[in-house]
Write a protein that holds these residues in place. Structure first.
Motif, PDB file in Angstrom:
ATOM      1  N   ILE A 102       0.830  -1.206   0.000  1.00 56.23           N
ATOM      2  CA  ILE A 102       0.000   0.000   0.000  1.00 56.23           C
ATOM      3  C   ILE A 102       0.861   1.251   0.000  1.00 56.23           C
ATOM      4  N   LEU A 103       1.862   1.282   0.878  1.00 57.28           N
ATOM      5  CA  LEU A 103       2.706   2.470   0.962  1.00 57.28           C
ATOM      6  C   LEU A 103       3.523   2.672  -0.307  1.00 57.28           C
ATOM      7  N   ARG A 104       3.894   1.591  -0.963  1.00 60.12           N
ATOM      8  CA  ARG A 104       4.583   1.737  -2.251  1.00 60.12           C
ATOM      9  C   ARG A 104       3.681   2.463  -3.243  1.00 60.12           C
ATOM     10  N   GLY A 105       2.416   2.066  -3.265  1.00 63.70           N
ATOM     11  CA  GLY A 105       1.478   2.746  -4.150  1.00 63.70           C
ATOM     12  C   GLY A 105       1.286   4.203  -3.769  1.00 63.70           C
ATOM     13  N   CYS A 106       1.157   4.462  -2.468  1.00 62.68           N
ATOM     14  CA  CYS A 106       0.972   5.841  -2.011  1.00 62.68           C
ATOM     15  C   CYS A 106       2.167   6.708  -2.366  1.00 62.68           C
ATOM     16  N   LEU A 107       3.377   6.165  -2.193  1.00 65.08           N
ATOM     17  CA  LEU A 107       4.581   6.932  -2.501  1.00 65.08           C
ATOM     18  C   LEU A 107       4.741   7.171  -3.993  1.00 65.08           C
ATOM     19  N   SER A 108       4.103   6.342  -4.817  1.00 63.91           N
ATOM     20  CA  SER A 108       4.143   6.582  -6.261  1.00 63.91           C
ATOM     21  C   SER A 108       3.322   7.823  -6.620  1.00 63.91           C
ATOM     22  N   VAL A 109       2.445   8.231  -5.694  1.00 67.85           N
ATOM     23  CA  VAL A 109       1.692   9.478  -5.874  1.00 67.85           C
ATOM     24  C   VAL A 109       2.490  10.629  -5.274  1.00 67.85           C
ATOM     25  N   SER A 110       2.784  10.542  -3.985  1.00 66.64           N
ATOM     26  CA  SER A 110       3.604  11.546  -3.299  1.00 66.64           C
ATOM     27  C   SER A 110       3.824  11.103  -1.861  1.00 66.64           C
ATOM     28  N   GLU A 111       4.808  11.688  -1.203  1.00 70.94           N
ATOM     29  CA  GLU A 111       5.042  11.366   0.201  1.00 70.94           C
ATOM     30  C   GLU A 111       3.890  11.858   1.067  1.00 70.94           C
ATOM     31  N   SER A 112       3.327  13.015   0.732  1.00 67.18           N
ATOM     32  CA  SER A 112       2.198  13.532   1.522  1.00 67.18           C
ATOM     33  C   SER A 112       0.987  12.621   1.385  1.00 67.18           C
ATOM     34  N   PHE A 113       0.824  11.980   0.226  1.00 71.07           N
ATOM     35  CA  PHE A 113      -0.270  11.037   0.020  1.00 71.07           C
ATOM     36  C   PHE A 113      -0.072   9.825   0.919  1.00 71.07           C
ATOM     37  N   ALA A 114       1.184   9.365   1.046  1.00 67.05           N
ATOM     38  CA  ALA A 114       1.486   8.234   1.922  1.00 67.05           C
ATOM     39  C   ALA A 114       1.234   8.605   3.383  1.00 67.05           C
ATOM     40  N   ARG A 115       1.627   9.801   3.759  1.00 66.07           N
ATOM     41  CA  ARG A 115       1.388  10.248   5.129  1.00 66.07           C
ATOM     42  C   ARG A 115      -0.113  10.323   5.420  1.00 66.07           C
ATOM     43  N   SER A 116      -0.882  10.749   4.436  1.00 66.40           N
ATOM     44  CA  SER A 116      -2.330  10.833   4.610  1.00 66.40           C
ATOM     45  C   SER A 116      -2.908   9.456   4.874  1.00 66.40           C
ATOM     46  N   PHE A 117      -2.433   8.441   4.148  1.00 71.65           N
ATOM     47  CA  PHE A 117      -2.918   7.083   4.390  1.00 71.65           C
ATOM     48  C   PHE A 117      -2.618   6.659   5.822  1.00 71.65           C
ATOM     49  N   ILE A 118      -1.393   6.886   6.264  1.00 65.87           N
ATOM     50  CA  ILE A 118      -0.988   6.459   7.608  1.00 65.87           C
ATOM     51  C   ILE A 118      -1.803   7.169   8.681  1.00 65.87           C
ATOM     52  N   LYS A 119      -2.005   8.466   8.500  1.00 66.69           N
ATOM     53  CA  LYS A 119      -2.680   9.268   9.522  1.00 66.69           C
ATOM     54  C   LYS A 119      -4.177   9.025   9.587  1.00 66.69           C
ATOM     55  N   THR A 120      -4.815   8.770   8.436  1.00 67.37           N
ATOM     56  CA  THR A 120      -6.282   8.695   8.411  1.00 67.37           C
ATOM     57  C   THR A 120      -6.816   7.275   8.490  1.00 67.37           C
ATOM     58  N   THR A 121      -5.935   6.281   8.542  1.00 66.43           N
ATOM     59  CA  THR A 121      -6.380   4.891   8.644  1.00 66.43           C
ATOM     60  C   THR A 121      -6.470   4.510  10.118  1.00 66.43           C
ATOM     61  N   HIS A 122      -7.632   4.105  10.565  1.00 60.16           N
ATOM     62  CA  HIS A 122      -7.851   3.723  11.960  1.00 60.16           C
ATOM     63  C   HIS A 122      -7.413   2.270  12.201  1.00 60.16           C
ATOM     64  N   HIS A 145       4.377   8.769  12.711  1.00 61.17           N
ATOM     65  CA  HIS A 145       2.959   8.961  13.013  1.00 61.17           C
ATOM     66  C   HIS A 145       2.431   7.986  14.069  1.00 61.17           C
ATOM     67  N   HIS A 146       3.000   6.774  14.132  1.00 61.85           N
ATOM     68  CA  HIS A 146       2.516   5.767  15.071  1.00 61.85           C
ATOM     69  C   HIS A 146       3.687   5.040  15.725  1.00 61.85           C
ATOM     70  N   PRO A 147       4.511   5.752  16.494  1.00 63.84           N
ATOM     71  CA  PRO A 147       5.693   5.113  17.085  1.00 63.84           C
ATOM     72  C   PRO A 147       5.351   3.955  18.005  1.00 63.84           C
ATOM     73  N   ASP A 148       4.277   4.080  18.769  1.00 62.54           N
ATOM     74  CA  ASP A 148       3.914   3.020  19.703  1.00 62.54           C
ATOM     75  C   ASP A 148       3.455   1.776  18.953  1.00 62.54           C
ATOM     76  N   ALA A 149       2.756   1.981  17.847  1.00 59.80           N
ATOM     77  CA  ALA A 149       2.287   0.846  17.054  1.00 59.80           C
ATOM     78  C   ALA A 149       3.456   0.071  16.479  1.00 59.80           C
ATOM     79  N   VAL A 150       4.449   0.774  15.954  1.00 58.55           N
ATOM     80  CA  VAL A 150       5.619   0.103  15.385  1.00 58.55           C
ATOM     81  C   VAL A 150       6.396  -0.625  16.484  1.00 58.55           C
TER      82      VAL A 150
END
Length: 332
Positions: A248-268, A321-326
């Protein structure tokens, strides 16, 4: 590997277990929100598509998970190799780690120092939410390709998205291959968002055109999204796979780094630092909901070469964005 610190259930579990409507009837949102017009099994959606084909309908799939990745969707539909996808945002959808898939893994593994066989895994899914937004891409497909994606998305129903709920990604710089004046965005502006079967009366249209002919003009575009039938959070027996996250992140980064960050931040469904809650009986020191499987990819469409090369970069983004999760992720 020594056991890590005890992991507690988090508010993401509460989010995924909020009261939901019956699976057979999806909630209709306000006019300003996403509308799912009813749970549509693939067979019914296919029949709808066949009828739509008589009107030369252009079909688009809204991909919000692994379908964001060009290489992943090309595995399902090789005809899409090199095809551009349009980044967009859909209003009224909320994405989370809530799509449980029951597929026992082929071998016994170990999470931490605890041997166990996983009973399946958890993918991203979406649920209607009046205040939610979900970023993804629009993929134009033909009837054959649509059927291939129906087969790929087992456990999900394909349902229509209202065009008026699809917007360009804020701040994204669209190039010539990702035109902000794309047909879907333009159709939304013209209000061409009625679904097949909502034709109203049977009076002839203007200039002697039949109602069906008039509908065909207005319904030249159809956007679909796959919505999971079951909403269950990740668990030790059905964890999130890192190899799937990497795709998923590979796909997001093919759009932009901000797009990848949006996925990470807005996914519950990730663990958030400071958001853990203690539930009575939660005494398992090896409780986890996320496995690091890059050394032995569990995801069927994983790209181990990419994961091994770029894993440290992807982890850096995740930790921001999610240090505790990692930190609570377990090695498989």
């Amino acid at each position: 590997m020594q056991p890590q610190t005890r992991m507690a259930y988090t508010s993401s579990f509460w989010w995924a277990r909020r009261p939901v409507l019956p699976a057979t009837i999806m909630r209709t949102m306000t006019a300003s929100a996403f509308v799912v017009l009813g749970s549509v099994p693939h067979s019914a959606a296919a029949a709808d598509s066949a009828r739509a084909n008589t009107c030369a309908i252009r079909h688009f799939v809204f991909g919000y998970g692994s379908l964001i990745c060009p290489d992943s969707r090309a595995v399902t539909a090789p005809s899409l190799v090199g095809a551009r996808a349009l980044p967009c945002t859909v209003r009224g959808l909320e994405r989370g780690w809530i799509a449980r898939i029951d597929v026992p893994l082929p071998r016994w593994g170990a999470v931490g120092n605890v041997p166990r066989r996983l009973d399946g895994w958890t993918a991203v899914g979406v649920r209607p939410s009046p205040s939610g937004t979900t970023s993804g891409v629009l993929i134009e497909v033909d009837e054959e390709e649509l059927g291939r994606f129906d087969a790929r998305e087992a456990g999900y129903d394909r349902v229509p998205v209202r065009l008026e709920d699809i917007f360009p990604v804020e701040g994204h710089e669209y190039d010539d291959g990702e035109d902000v004046d794309h047909a879907v965005f333009s159709a939304r502006g013209r209000g061409e968002a009625r679904c097949i079967g909502d034709g109203g009366d049977n009076e002839d249209g203007k200039n002697g055109e039949s109602k069906v002919e008039e509908e065909c003009k207005e319904e030249s575009l159809k956007v679909w999204v796959y919505v999971q039938r079951d909403r269950t959070p990740a668990s030790p027996t059905h964890p999130i796979k890192q190899s799937y996250v990497d795709v998923i992140l590979r796909g997001c980064l093919s759009v932009s780094e901000s797009f990848a960050r949006s996925f990470i931040k807005t996914t519950h469904g990730w663990w958030h630092e400071g958001e853990d809650i203690n539930l009575e009986g939660d005494k398992d020191e090896n409780h986890h909901t996320w496995v690091e499987d890059r050394h032995f990819p569990l995801y069927i469409r994983a790209d181990s070469g990419y994961s091994n090369e770029m894993g440290h970069c992807l982890d850096r983004l995740l930790r921001e964005h999610h240090p505790d999760a990692v930190e609570k992720r377990r090695k498989y």
